[in-house]
Enzyme design. Structure first.
Site, PDB file in Angstrom:
ATOM      1  N   SER A   1     -15.593   6.845 -27.052  1.00 42.18           N
ATOM      2  CA  SER A   1     -16.075   5.564 -26.523  1.00 42.18           C
ATOM      3  C   SER A   1     -17.148   5.002 -27.463  1.00 42.18           C
ATOM      4  O   SER A   1     -18.219   5.596 -27.630  1.00 42.18           O
ATOM      5  CB  SER A   1     -16.661   5.777 -25.126  1.00 42.18           C
TER       6      SER A   1
ATOM      7  N   HIS B   1     -11.811   4.085 -27.293  1.00 42.98           N
ATOM      8  CA  HIS B   1     -12.170   3.557 -25.971  1.00 42.98           C
ATOM      9  C   HIS B   1     -13.250   2.483 -26.143  1.00 42.98           C
ATOM     10  O   HIS B   1     -14.312   2.737 -26.719  1.00 42.98           O
ATOM     11  CB  HIS B   1     -12.683   4.719 -25.104  1.00 42.98           C
TER      12      HIS B   1
ATOM     13  N   ASP C   1     -15.619  -0.285 -24.260  1.00 42.36           N
ATOM     14  CA  ASP C   1     -16.184  -0.666 -22.965  1.00 42.36           C
ATOM     15  C   ASP C   1     -16.626  -2.121 -22.966  1.00 42.36           C
ATOM     16  O   ASP C   1     -17.498  -2.517 -23.742  1.00 42.36           O
ATOM     17  CB  ASP C   1     -17.393   0.227 -22.652  1.00 42.36           C
TER      18      ASP C   1
ATOM     19  N   MET D   1     -18.400  -4.944 -20.788  1.00 44.50           N
ATOM     20  CA  MET D   1     -19.304  -5.083 -19.625  1.00 44.50           C
ATOM     21  C   MET D   1     -19.889  -6.489 -19.590  1.00 44.50           C
ATOM     22  O   MET D   1     -20.237  -7.043 -20.634  1.00 44.50           O
ATOM     23  CB  MET D   1     -20.445  -4.077 -19.740  1.00 44.50           C
TER      24      MET D   1
ATOM     25  N   HIS E   1     -11.465  -1.032 -21.708  1.00 46.27           N
ATOM     26  CA  HIS E   1     -11.898  -0.761 -20.328  1.00 46.27           C
ATOM     27  C   HIS E   1     -12.711  -1.952 -19.830  1.00 46.27           C
ATOM     28  O   HIS E   1     -13.856  -2.139 -20.239  1.00 46.27           O
ATOM     29  CB  HIS E   1     -12.719   0.540 -20.373  1.00 46.27           C
TER      30      HIS E   1
ATOM     31  N   MET F   1     -14.927  -3.720 -17.480  1.00 47.01           N
ATOM     32  CA  MET F   1     -15.882  -3.589 -16.374  1.00 47.01           C
ATOM     33  C   MET F   1     -16.509  -4.960 -16.166  1.00 47.01           C
ATOM     34  O   MET F   1     -17.675  -5.198 -16.468  1.00 47.01           O
ATOM     35  CB  MET F   1     -16.936  -2.521 -16.727  1.00 47.01           C
TER      36      MET F   1
ATOM     37  N   MET G   1     -13.447   7.192 -13.027  1.00 45.95           N
ATOM     38  CA  MET G   1     -14.837   7.162 -13.503  1.00 45.95           C
ATOM     39  C   MET G   1     -15.575   8.385 -12.970  1.00 45.95           C
ATOM     40  O   MET G   1     -15.564   8.659 -11.764  1.00 45.95           O
ATOM     41  CB  MET G   1     -15.565   5.895 -13.013  1.00 45.95           C
TER      42      MET G   1
ATOM     43  N   PHE H   1     -23.475   2.573 -18.414  1.00 42.84           N
ATOM     44  CA  PHE H   1     -24.209   3.146 -19.549  1.00 42.84           C
ATOM     45  C   PHE H   1     -23.556   4.434 -20.030  1.00 42.84           C
ATOM     46  O   PHE H   1     -22.972   5.172 -19.236  1.00 42.84           O
ATOM     47  CB  PHE H   1     -25.667   3.435 -19.142  1.00 42.84           C
TER      48      PHE H   1
ATOM     49  N   GLY I   1     -24.069   8.248 -21.874  1.00 49.18           N
ATOM     50  CA  GLY I   1     -25.081   9.303 -21.817  1.00 49.18           C
ATOM     51  C   GLY I   1     -25.494   9.749 -20.428  1.00 49.18           C
ATOM     52  O   GLY I   1     -26.512  10.429 -20.272  1.00 49.18           O
TER      53      GLY I   1
ATOM     54  N   ASP J   1     -13.564   9.292 -17.534  1.00 53.76           N
ATOM     55  CA  ASP J   1     -14.549   8.584 -18.349  1.00 53.76           C
ATOM     56  C   ASP J   1     -15.943   8.727 -17.746  1.00 53.76           C
ATOM     57  O   ASP J   1     -16.178   8.304 -16.621  1.00 53.76           O
ATOM     58  CB  ASP J   1     -14.136   7.093 -18.389  1.00 53.76           C
ATOM     59  N   GLY J   2     -16.847   9.329 -18.531  1.00 57.85           N
ATOM     60  CA  GLY J   2     -18.239   9.429 -18.109  1.00 57.85           C
ATOM     61  C   GLY J   2     -18.756  10.854 -18.115  1.00 57.85           C
ATOM     62  O   GLY J   2     -18.277  11.692 -17.347  1.00 57.85           O
TER      63      GLY J   2
HETATM   64  C1  DX5 Z   1     -19.526   4.028 -18.856  1.00 60.78           C
HETATM   65  C2  DX5 Z   1     -18.436   3.782 -19.880  1.00 60.78           C
HETATM   66  C3  DX5 Z   1     -18.045   5.021 -20.597  1.00 60.78           C
HETATM   67  C4  DX5 Z   1     -19.151   5.579 -21.462  1.00 60.78           C
HETATM   68  C5  DX5 Z   1     -18.961   7.048 -21.668  1.00 60.78           C
HETATM   69  O1  DX5 Z   1     -19.733   2.887 -18.128  1.00 60.78           O
HETATM   70  O2  DX5 Z   1     -17.277   3.263 -19.267  1.00 60.78           O
HETATM   71  O3  DX5 Z   1     -16.876   4.820 -21.377  1.00 60.78           O
HETATM   72  O4  DX5 Z   1     -19.212   4.962 -22.718  1.00 60.78           O
HETATM   73  O5  DX5 Z   1     -20.061   7.561 -22.360  1.00 60.78           O
HETATM   74  P1  DX5 Z   1     -20.539   9.053 -22.154  1.00 60.78           P
HETATM   75  O6  DX5 Z   1     -19.422   9.916 -22.634  1.00 60.78           O
HETATM   76  O7  DX5 Z   1     -21.763   9.158 -23.009  1.00 60.78           O
HETATM   77  O8  DX5 Z   1     -20.828   9.237 -20.698  1.00 60.78           O
HETATM   78 ZN    ZN Z   2     -15.348   3.336 -20.389  1.00 61.78          ZN
END
Ligand code: DX5
Ligand code: ZN
Length: 214
Positions: A8, A33, A35, A37, A66, A68, A139, A145, A147, A172-173
Site C-alpha cells: 500500500s 494497493h 488508497d 481518501m 481502494h 474510501m 478491513m 491511516f 501504521g 487490509d490494515g
Molecule cells: C487504511 C488503508 C490501508 C493502509 C494499510 O485506511 O486502507 O491500505 O495503507 O497500511 P498498514 O499496512 O500500515 O496498516
Molecule cells: Zn487500503
C-alpha cells in the site's frame, strides 16, 4: 490459492513515488494497493485520478484502487480511465443495487470489482452483493491511516466469509509477517500491507515473509 502481496503506497515516500513503486515492483509485489481518501468517509485525504494516471505510466503492476470516499459512483469512471485494474467500493458508501450496477459496468471494462467492509460492519451487510464481487476486501483497521494495529476480531469474520464466498479475500490494515500466517489460515489470499513493507530495510524479504507465512 496462491498468496498475493499488495504493498500500500500510503506508507511510501510521496516525494519519490516513482522510485518507491519500482522498489516494491522489483521486490516481487503482485499488485499495487492505492488508497483513495476524501476527508469525508475517512478522516484523511490522499490522492485522486490524476496521480493514479501517472502511477500507471511507471509500473506494470496491476493497480488495486481502494476507494474510501463518499459517493464513489461519481468517480469510478475517472479511476478506470486513469488505469485502475481493480476497484474496491465500501458497502458503507453504496447501496446493494448500485453496487450490482457498477460491478456489471466494471466487468465489461475488464476491471475487477471488490466490496469492502469496515471492522464494525457485519458480513450480513455484504451478503446480497457477494455474487457480483470478484473479491472482498476485509478491513482489519478503521480506514484512514497507515501504521495502525491489526484488529484480531476480524479473523473469525474472514473464516466465516471463506465458507460463503469463492472469490479472493483481501485483508487490509496492520498486516505484517506475524498476522499474515493467521490471515492465510483463515482463508485470505491477497494481503495489503503498507508500513510493514515500506518501512522494511529489506523490501524483498518483507514481501516474501508475508507471502510465505504459514
Ligand atoms: C487504511 C488503508 C490501508 C493502509 C494499510 O485506511 O486502507 O491500505 O495503507 O497500511 P498498514 O499496512 O500500515 O496498516
Ligand atoms: Zn487500503
Amino acid at each position: 490459492m496462491r498468496i498475493k502481496v499488495a504493498p500500500s503506497i500510503l506508507s511510501a515516500d510521496f516525494s519519490c513515488l516513482d522510485r518507491e513503486i519500482k522498489k516494491v515492483e522489483s521486490a516481487g509485489a503482485d499488485m499495487l494497493h492505492i488508497d483513495i481518501m476524501d476527508g469525508h468517509f475517512v478522516p484523511n485525504i490522499t490522492i485522486g485520478p490524476v496521480v493514479v494516471k501517472y502511477i500507471s505510466k511507471v509500473t506494470r503492476l496491476p493497480l488495486d484502487v481502494h476507494l474510501m470516499i463518499e459517493n464513489p459512483e461519481k468517480f469510478i469512471d475517472a479511476f478506470v480511465a486513469a488505469g485502475s485494474n481493480m476497484i474496491t467500493l465500501h458497502i458503507e458508501t453504496i447501496s446493494a443495487s448500485a453496487f450490482k450496477r457498477q460491478a456489471g459496468r466494471l466487468k465489461k471494462k475488464n476491471v475487477s470489482v471488490g466490496i469492502s467492509l469496515n471492522p464494525a460492519t457485519p458480513l450480513a451487510k455484504i451478503k446480497s452483493v457477494l455474487k457480483y464481487a470478484d473479491f472482498v476486501l476485509v478491513m482489519s483497521v478503521n480506514p484512514g491511516f497507515g501504521g495502525q494495529k491489526f484488529i484480531p476480531s476480524v479473523l473469525p469474520k474472514i473464516k466465516k466469509l471463506r465458507l460463503m464466498f469463492e472469490g479472493s479475500i483481501s485483508v487490509d490494515g496492520g498486516v505484517n509477517d506475524l498476522v499474515a500466517a493467521e490471515l492465510i489460515h483463515a482463508g485470505a489470499d491477497i494481503l495489503a500491507s503498507g508500513s510493514y513493507i515500506f518501512c522494511a530495510k529489506n523490501t524483498k524479504q518483507a514481501i516474501e515473509r508475508i507471502r510465505n507465512a504459514r
